[in-house]
Design a protein around this motif. Structure first.
Motif, PDB file in Angstrom:
ATOM      1  N   ALA A   1      -7.974  -2.059  -9.378  1.00 24.84           N
ATOM      2  CA  ALA A   1      -9.175  -1.645 -10.108  1.00 24.84           C
ATOM      3  C   ALA A   1      -8.805  -0.001 -10.257  1.00 24.84           C
ATOM      4  O   ALA A   1      -9.273   0.457 -11.355  1.00 24.84           O
ATOM      5  CB  ALA A   1     -10.313  -1.589  -8.904  1.00 24.84           C
ATOM      6  N   LEU A   2      -8.212   0.730  -9.374  1.00 26.12           N
ATOM      7  CA  LEU A   2      -8.022   2.253  -9.634  1.00 26.12           C
ATOM      8  C   LEU A   2      -6.919   2.077 -10.631  1.00 26.12           C
ATOM      9  O   LEU A   2      -7.019   3.058 -11.633  1.00 26.12           O
ATOM     10  CB  LEU A   2      -7.464   2.761  -8.378  1.00 26.12           C
ATOM     11  CG  LEU A   2      -6.838   4.087  -8.361  1.00 26.12           C
ATOM     12  CD1 LEU A   2      -8.299   5.021  -8.986  1.00 26.12           C
ATOM     13  CD2 LEU A   2      -6.339   4.580  -6.914  1.00 26.12           C
ATOM     14  N   MET A   3      -5.741   1.351 -10.699  1.00 25.24           N
ATOM     15  CA  MET A   3      -4.879   1.391 -11.546  1.00 25.24           C
ATOM     16  C   MET A   3      -5.352   1.263 -13.147  1.00 25.24           C
ATOM     17  O   MET A   3      -5.128   1.888 -14.187  1.00 25.24           O
ATOM     18  CB  MET A   3      -3.655   0.618 -11.478  1.00 25.24           C
ATOM     19  CG  MET A   3      -2.410   0.475 -12.304  1.00 25.24           C
ATOM     20  SD  MET A   3      -1.752   2.365 -12.484  1.00 25.24           S
ATOM     21  CE  MET A   3      -0.965   2.355 -10.868  1.00 25.24           C
ATOM     22  N   LYS A   4      -6.302   0.255 -13.189  1.00 22.04           N
ATOM     23  CA  LYS A   4      -7.006  -0.123 -14.517  1.00 22.04           C
ATOM     24  C   LYS A   4      -7.927   1.279 -14.987  1.00 22.04           C
ATOM     25  O   LYS A   4      -7.834   1.648 -16.072  1.00 22.04           O
ATOM     26  CB  LYS A   4      -7.809  -1.228 -14.267  1.00 22.04           C
ATOM     27  CG  LYS A   4      -8.504  -1.842 -15.542  1.00 22.04           C
ATOM     28  CD  LYS A   4      -9.415  -2.975 -15.308  1.00 22.04           C
ATOM     29  CE  LYS A   4      -9.943  -3.496 -16.789  1.00 22.04           C
ATOM     30  NZ  LYS A   4     -10.756  -4.697 -16.575  1.00 22.04           N
ATOM     31  N   ALA A   5      -8.634   1.726 -13.881  1.00 22.24           N
ATOM     32  CA  ALA A   5      -9.525   2.918 -14.336  1.00 22.24           C
ATOM     33  C   ALA A   5      -8.576   3.993 -14.665  1.00 22.24           C
ATOM     34  O   ALA A   5      -8.875   4.797 -15.572  1.00 22.24           O
ATOM     35  CB  ALA A   5     -10.062   3.308 -13.300  1.00 22.24           C
TER      36      ALA A   5
ATOM     37  N   PHE B   1       0.893  -0.999   0.170  1.00 24.51           N
ATOM     38  CA  PHE B   1      -0.015  -0.013   0.074  1.00 24.51           C
ATOM     39  C   PHE B   1       0.845   1.308  -0.082  1.00 24.51           C
ATOM     40  O   PHE B   1       0.697   2.270  -0.802  1.00 24.51           O
ATOM     41  CB  PHE B   1      -0.694  -0.137   1.118  1.00 24.51           C
ATOM     42  CG  PHE B   1      -1.831  -1.280   1.250  1.00 24.51           C
ATOM     43  CD1 PHE B   1      -2.398  -1.842   0.020  1.00 24.51           C
ATOM     44  CD2 PHE B   1      -2.315  -1.710   2.476  1.00 24.51           C
ATOM     45  CE1 PHE B   1      -3.110  -2.914   0.095  1.00 24.51           C
ATOM     46  CE2 PHE B   1      -2.966  -2.685   2.622  1.00 24.51           C
ATOM     47  CZ  PHE B   1      -3.450  -3.450   1.350  1.00 24.51           C
ATOM     48  N   VAL B   2       1.994   1.169   0.855  1.00 25.90           N
ATOM     49  CA  VAL B   2       3.041   2.276   0.672  1.00 25.90           C
ATOM     50  C   VAL B   2       3.472   2.450  -0.510  1.00 25.90           C
ATOM     51  O   VAL B   2       3.565   3.565  -1.101  1.00 25.90           O
ATOM     52  CB  VAL B   2       4.054   1.903   1.779  1.00 25.90           C
ATOM     53  CG1 VAL B   2       5.107   3.197   1.722  1.00 25.90           C
ATOM     54  CG2 VAL B   2       3.493   1.981   3.341  1.00 25.90           C
ATOM     55  N   VAL B   3       3.973   1.349  -1.095  1.00 25.69           N
ATOM     56  CA  VAL B   3       4.690   1.528  -2.313  1.00 25.69           C
ATOM     57  C   VAL B   3       3.600   1.972  -3.599  1.00 25.69           C
ATOM     58  O   VAL B   3       3.880   2.905  -4.392  1.00 25.69           O
ATOM     59  CB  VAL B   3       5.345   0.286  -2.777  1.00 25.69           C
ATOM     60  CG1 VAL B   3       5.647   0.193  -4.344  1.00 25.69           C
ATOM     61  CG2 VAL B   3       6.599  -0.329  -1.986  1.00 25.69           C
ATOM     62  N   PHE B   4       2.271   1.266  -3.471  1.00 25.40           N
ATOM     63  CA  PHE B   4       1.447   1.974  -4.406  1.00 25.40           C
ATOM     64  C   PHE B   4       1.097   3.501  -4.382  1.00 25.40           C
ATOM     65  O   PHE B   4       0.915   4.175  -5.555  1.00 25.40           O
ATOM     66  CB  PHE B   4       0.251   0.914  -4.240  1.00 25.40           C
ATOM     67  CG  PHE B   4      -1.101   1.525  -5.025  1.00 25.40           C
ATOM     68  CD1 PHE B   4      -1.387   0.922  -6.307  1.00 25.40           C
ATOM     69  CD2 PHE B   4      -2.141   2.337  -4.505  1.00 25.40           C
ATOM     70  CE1 PHE B   4      -2.322   1.541  -7.174  1.00 25.40           C
ATOM     71  CE2 PHE B   4      -2.963   2.683  -5.306  1.00 25.40           C
ATOM     72  CZ  PHE B   4      -3.043   2.189  -6.592  1.00 25.40           C
ATOM     73  N   CYS B   5       1.093   3.975  -3.251  1.00 27.40           N
ATOM     74  CA  CYS B   5       0.485   5.384  -2.874  1.00 27.40           C
ATOM     75  C   CYS B   5       1.692   6.184  -3.447  1.00 27.40           C
ATOM     76  O   CYS B   5       1.393   7.108  -4.193  1.00 27.40           O
ATOM     77  CB  CYS B   5       0.501   5.634  -1.469  1.00 27.40           C
ATOM     78  SG  CYS B   5      -1.235   4.919  -0.912  1.00 27.40           S
TER      79      CYS B   5
ATOM     80  N   ILE C   1      -7.525  -8.271   1.427  1.00 32.53           N
ATOM     81  CA  ILE C   1      -7.470  -8.748  -0.079  1.00 32.53           C
ATOM     82  C   ILE C   1      -8.478  -7.626  -0.820  1.00 32.53           C
ATOM     83  O   ILE C   1      -7.914  -7.436  -2.126  1.00 32.53           O
ATOM     84  CB  ILE C   1      -8.163  -9.927   0.041  1.00 32.53           C
ATOM     85  CG1 ILE C   1      -7.447 -11.039   0.888  1.00 32.53           C
ATOM     86  CG2 ILE C   1      -8.246 -10.608  -1.270  1.00 32.53           C
ATOM     87  CD1 ILE C   1      -7.898 -12.334   1.130  1.00 32.53           C
ATOM     88  N   VAL C   2      -9.397  -7.377  -0.174  1.00 28.14           N
ATOM     89  CA  VAL C   2     -10.429  -6.120  -0.844  1.00 28.14           C
ATOM     90  C   VAL C   2      -9.386  -5.116  -1.187  1.00 28.14           C
ATOM     91  O   VAL C   2      -9.604  -4.637  -2.520  1.00 28.14           O
ATOM     92  CB  VAL C   2     -11.479  -5.856   0.039  1.00 28.14           C
ATOM     93  CG1 VAL C   2     -12.109  -4.514  -0.357  1.00 28.14           C
ATOM     94  CG2 VAL C   2     -12.364  -6.962   0.021  1.00 28.14           C
ATOM     95  N   MET C   3      -8.704  -4.524  -0.393  1.00 30.57           N
ATOM     96  CA  MET C   3      -7.699  -3.423  -0.804  1.00 30.57           C
ATOM     97  C   MET C   3      -6.587  -3.661  -1.705  1.00 30.57           C
ATOM     98  O   MET C   3      -6.271  -2.762  -2.634  1.00 30.57           O
ATOM     99  CB  MET C   3      -7.260  -3.049   0.587  1.00 30.57           C
ATOM    100  CG  MET C   3      -8.030  -2.196   1.551  1.00 30.57           C
ATOM    101  SD  MET C   3      -7.416  -2.171   3.227  1.00 30.57           S
ATOM    102  CE  MET C   3      -6.213  -0.690   2.938  1.00 30.57           C
ATOM    103  N   ILE C   4      -6.280  -4.941  -1.735  1.00 30.11           N
ATOM    104  CA  ILE C   4      -5.171  -5.035  -3.000  1.00 30.11           C
ATOM    105  C   ILE C   4      -5.812  -5.271  -4.242  1.00 30.11           C
ATOM    106  O   ILE C   4      -5.446  -4.494  -5.197  1.00 30.11           O
ATOM    107  CB  ILE C   4      -4.591  -6.532  -2.634  1.00 30.11           C
ATOM    108  CG1 ILE C   4      -3.640  -6.529  -1.509  1.00 30.11           C
ATOM    109  CG2 ILE C   4      -3.914  -7.160  -4.053  1.00 30.11           C
ATOM    110  CD1 ILE C   4      -3.136  -7.838  -1.059  1.00 30.11           C
ATOM    111  N   PHE C   5      -7.100  -5.511  -4.431  1.00 26.99           N
ATOM    112  CA  PHE C   5      -7.853  -5.438  -5.503  1.00 26.99           C
ATOM    113  C   PHE C   5      -8.351  -4.106  -5.821  1.00 26.99           C
ATOM    114  O   PHE C   5      -8.472  -3.659  -6.998  1.00 26.99           O
ATOM    115  CB  PHE C   5      -9.010  -6.441  -5.438  1.00 26.99           C
ATOM    116  CG  PHE C   5      -8.652  -7.828  -5.789  1.00 26.99           C
ATOM    117  CD1 PHE C   5      -8.421  -8.255  -7.136  1.00 26.99           C
ATOM    118  CD2 PHE C   5      -8.599  -8.774  -4.897  1.00 26.99           C
ATOM    119  CE1 PHE C   5      -8.076  -9.637  -7.565  1.00 26.99           C
ATOM    120  CE2 PHE C   5      -8.322 -10.221  -5.056  1.00 26.99           C
ATOM    121  CZ  PHE C   5      -8.050 -10.415  -6.438  1.00 26.99           C
TER     122      PHE C   5
END
Length: 490
Positions: free
Chosen positions: A481-485, A58-62, A473-477
C-alpha cells in the motif's frame, strides 16, 4: 478523507474481546494455556519459514525505500518540521520499542546461548562468540525494521494524506475509504488493539516480577502478591498520569530520564568491567552478525530439529510482530515532519547500534565470570542481571539504578501504549480523551494483575504472539500500500 462520524464499534468490541480473553484465562487457566501453546507451536512448526521470510522482507523494504528517490518525502506537508528534538525522539523510540527488554535480557540471553549454543559445545570460546552474534541478531536490525514498516506507512498516511491515526488507514490505496471504514478496516484495528493490550499487560506483569525479584535479591523484600500488587499500583498511577499529561510533558520527560539512567548504567558497567574484552566482543560480534546476516535470516532446519530456532528466533520474530501495531503507531505519532530517509535511519540504525553496545557490555560481563556463575544467573531469568552485578565492584549501585530504570522503562512502554490505545479506540484521534486513556491504563493494570494471580502471564504472551500471526500478512500488504501511494506522489 471526509469528516468521520463518531463510531465506538472498535472501542466496544475491543473491550469485549479483551475481557473475554481475561475471563477465559482466569476461569480455566490450564485450558487457556494449553490452547495458546498448541496454537503457537502449530504456527512455529508450520509457518516458521513465513516468519523468517517476512521479517527479512521488512528489512529489505525499509532499506530500499529509505535510499530510493522517495527518501526525501516528508511525513507531513513539505514545509513541516520535526515536533521533537532528535535526542528526545530517540529516547521515546527506545523506551517504547524495547528498552525494558534490554535490562531483562541484556545479561540473561548471552548467558543462555553461552551455555546452550545451537550445534556447539557450551561454555567454550566458540559458544561465547555464538552467544554475542545471536543476541545481536535477535535485537538488531530485524525488529526495528518490523516497527518501521508500520510506523512509516502510518506516519505517511496520517500526516501527509490527513488520514486517521489507525492501522487500517494504511490500506486506503488497496481497499479504498469504504473498505477502511467497513468490517475489514475495523477487524484490523481490533487486532491491533488486542495485540497492544496483551503485549503490554504481559510485559507489565513480567516486569513486576523482575522488579520484585531485584528488590528481594538486594534488600530481602519478600516476593509476595501484596508487594507485586503495590508495584503494579504505583507504576499504574505514574504511567496513567504521564499518558494523560500528553507526549510533550509526561512521556517525553520520562523518555529523557530513561536515556540518562541507561547511559549511566552503561558507563559504570564499562568502568568496572573488562574494557578490552568488551571492545573485542563488540567488534567481533558485529563482524559475525554481518557475515551471517542472510544465513541467520533464513536459517530453519528442513530435515532436523527446530526446537532451538522456534524457542528463540521465531519466538522473537513473532513477539516483535505482536508489538508492531503499538510501537509502530507511537513511532508514527512522534515522527511528523521527518523525511522517509531520516525516519528509516533514525528508527533502524540508531536503536540497533545502542542494542549492540548494550549486549556487548553486559554479555561480556556475564560470560567473563565463567560457566558456574552463568549457570547460577540463568536459573531465574528475573535475577540474572543482579546475580552478575553482585560479582563486580559498584555492582550494588548499578543494580539499584537498574531497578529504577526497570520502573521508568515500564512506565514509558505502558504510557506510550495507553496513549496509542486511546488513539486506536477513538478513530485515530491524535489527542485522545483523558477518560479513554485512564480506562485503557486501568485495563492493562487489571489484566496484568489478574493474570499474575492466575499464573497466566506466559499463556497470555503466547496467545498474543499467536493471535498476531495475521499481522505479519497485514504488514506485507502495508508495504504494498505504501509503495503504491508513493508512486502516485508528484
Amino acid at each position: 478523507m471526509k469528516e468521520i462520524k463518531k463510531d465506538n464499534t472498535v472501542y466496544i468490541i475491543s473491550l469485549i474481546v479483551v475481557f473475554a480473553i481475561v475471563g477465559w484465562g482466569l476461569i480455566t487457566p490450564a485450558n487457556f494455556g494449553n490452547a495458546a501453546n498448541a496454537l503457537f507451536y502449530y504456527l512455529v512448526d508450520n509457518f516458521g519459514w513465513f516468519y523468517l521470510t517476512s521479517m527479512f522482507l521488512f528489512v529489505v523494504f525499509c532499506i530500499i525505500i529509505g535510499f530510493s528517490r522517495y527518501g526525501d518525502i516528508k511525513l507531513g506537508p513539505d514545509d513541516s518540521k520535526p515536533e521533537f528534538s532528535t535526542v528526545s525522539w530517540f529516547g521515546m523510540l527506545f523506551g517504547s520499542g524495547m528498552g525494558i527488554g534490554l535490562v531483562f535480557w541484556g545479561v540473561a540471553e548471552p548467558l543462555n546461548h553461552y551455555l546452550n549454543p545451537l550445534g556447539l559445545e557450551g561454555a567454550t570460546a566458540e559458544a561465547a562468540n555464538f552467544a554475542m552474534k545471536q543476541s545481536f541478531f535477535h535485537w538488531g536490525i530485524h525488529p526495528w525494521a518490523n516497527y518501521a514498516v508500520i510506523g512509516l506507512a502510518l506516519g505517511y498516511f496520517q500526516f501527509r494524506k490527513n488520514a486517521p491515526g489507525l492501522i487500517s488507514s494504511i490500506f486506503l490505496p488497496l481497499i479504498g475509504e469504504k473498505g477502511v471504514r467497513g468490517p475489514i478496516g475495523k477487524t484490523i484495528d481490533i487486532l491491533a488493539i488486542f495485540a497492544t493490550v496483551a503485549g503490554v499487560a504481559t510485559s507489565l506483569g513480567i516486569g513486576t516480577l523482575q522488579i520484585n525479584s531485584g528488590l528481594n535479591f538486594m534488600f530481602g523484600l519478600p516476593t509476595t502478591t501484596i508487594i507485586q500488587l503495590t508495584i503494579i499500583a504505583v507504576i499504574t498511577v505514574i504511567y496513567v498520569w504521564t499518558a494523560v499529561s500528553g507526549i510533550d510533558k509526561g512521556i517525553k520527560l520520562l523518555s529523557d530520564i530513561n536515556l540518562v539512567l541507561a547511559f549511566a548504567i552503561l558507563v559504570l558497567s564499562i568502568i568496572i568491567g573488562p574494557k578490552v574484552a568488551m571492545l573485542n566482543s563488540l567488534t567481533n560480534g558485529i563482524g559475525n552478525y554481518i557475515d551471517k546476516f542472510v544465513y541467520d535470516s533464513f536459517h530453519i532446519e528442513a530435515f532436523g530439529d527446530n526446537s532451538w530456532i522456534g524457542g528463540w528466533t521465531i519466538f522473537y520474530w513473532a513477539w516483535w510482530i505482536a508489538w508492531a501495531p503499538f510501537v509502530g503507531t507511537f513511532i508514527a505519532r512522534i515522527s511528523k515532519g521527518r523525511t522517509i530517509r531520516e525516519f528509516v535511519l533514525g528508527v533502524i540504525l540508531a536503536p540497533t547500534l545502542a542494542s549492540l553496545i548494550w549486549f556487548a557490555v553486559f554479555g561480556t560481563l556475564g560470560i567473563k565470570l565463567g560457566p558456574d556463575v552463568a549457570a547460577e544467573a540463568i536459573k531465574v531469568t528475573e535475577t540474572a542481571f543482579f546475580v552478575v552485578m553482585s560479582k563486580y565492584p559498584l555492582g550494588f549501585i548499578i543494580s539499584v539504578i537498574a531497578v529504577i530504570l526497570l520502573c521508568t522503562f515500564f512506565i514509558t512502554s505502558a504510557n506510550s501504549a495507553t496513549f496509542v490505545l486511546g488513539m486506536m479506540s477513538q478513530q485515530g484521534d491524535l489527542d485522545p480523551t483523558t477518560s479513554k486513556k485512564i480506562l485503557w491504563g486501568m485495563v492493562q493494570a487489571l489484566l496484568a494483575f489478574a493474570l499474575l494471580l492466575g499464573g497466566g502471564l506466559n499463556a497470555l504472551q503466547t496467545a498474543s504472539i499467536a493471535a498476531a500471526f495475521p499481522f505479519a500478512i497485514v504488514m506485507i500488504f502495508a508495504c504494498v500500500a505504501l509503495m503504491k501511494a508513493l508512486r502516485q506522489e508528484k
